[in-house]
Design an enzyme around this catalytic site. Sequence first.
Site: not given
Length: 403
Positions: A200, A250, A353
């Site tokens: 992402h 992901d 992230s």
Amino acid sequence: MWLTFKSIVVSIVVIQAICVCTIFGQTYYDGSACVFRGNQGICRVITECPSILADVTARRIGYGDMVSCGFKGKNPIICCPDNVVDRVDTSTSTTTEEIFTFDSGNTRRPPTTTTTTTTTTTTTPRSLPMRGVGSRAKAACTRFSKDVPAPIDFQILGGVPAAPGEFPHMAAFGYNDISGTAWNCAGSLISERYVLTAAHCVARQSNMPTIIRLGKTSLETDDDNAEIVDIGIAEVIRHPDYLASLNYHDIALIRLSRDAPLDNNFIRPACLYTDERDNSRSDVLVATGWGTVNPDTREKSNVLLKVNLTIVELDSCNQTHVSIGLDRRLRNGLNNGQMCAFLSTKDTCEGDSGGPLQIMDEFKVSTIVGITSFGLSCGSNVPSVYARVAFYLEWIENTVWPS
């Protein structure tokens, strides 16, 4: 929600009704060779596959995790990794025996000869190693770790600053911003040319990182005494099954435009974890990143932070996420490609992230277990979710070390 064995069978029947078992041009049937999670297997009726039944009973897998080979009557046939015959040894032995008989006068008659031939077949089952999966990552780990300097003596949200050189694999992602460069994601250097991150972080073509910064713990200042090393991006490789609308798969790789310089103590690739099982609760998992330190102001950290987290078993984590309705982007609940970690008031947050969840050995060498993926909110009581590196090891190796 996890399904019972009965409902799994029913669900597979429904799927089979609309999907003939011809996968990628290959037709499967009972006894066919097949592949399950990168391991060789044999198509068998599900009731004849103890390992799959055990995983179903323990709710470690659901029907979506199985490889369907068809049906035998109403019984589903699945790819079973149990007891694949590796070798068949057949040996034949011949025994000759003389048998004597006696007449009524107790006189021995001439002997008769009886020959018996015995054939013994021995099958040697194998536990289905992952066909070399993990060997290339381990070889790279050995190569990158052999010249590690002496351990650094050192004593995210709720985290503490990392020492310069403590996490030499950390990579900061720089995105173009009206005010300059925004550091919005992170990753881990795993070879001279590749960085491992979350898909992402590189999902939107309109908002892609432009540089990868290596070797720094302080992104905007010089107080770490480390030279700034910025490298461009040659290629972004998202996992082929990743969809931006869902929270599965992901994981992504970034190929750098040139090799990272590995001739200093501030830049070095990390190792990769190769065991797909949840870590022990006694393992100390360390998350690192430059993400948000104040959820109210969204202020990010200039200094690399670290925090110790504890594993949360996947079943328990899945029940938590399902119970509070976090299923819009998790249509089938959490799967085996995901893992969870948690510690009250300490957490990964926005901007972390793509960064690593890792364990460290006595020489402070990091082994990446997970990749920061998503959570409900920073510092909440709901465990954060990470992509499980070992689950994707074959894909990583085939990309980073293809030979």
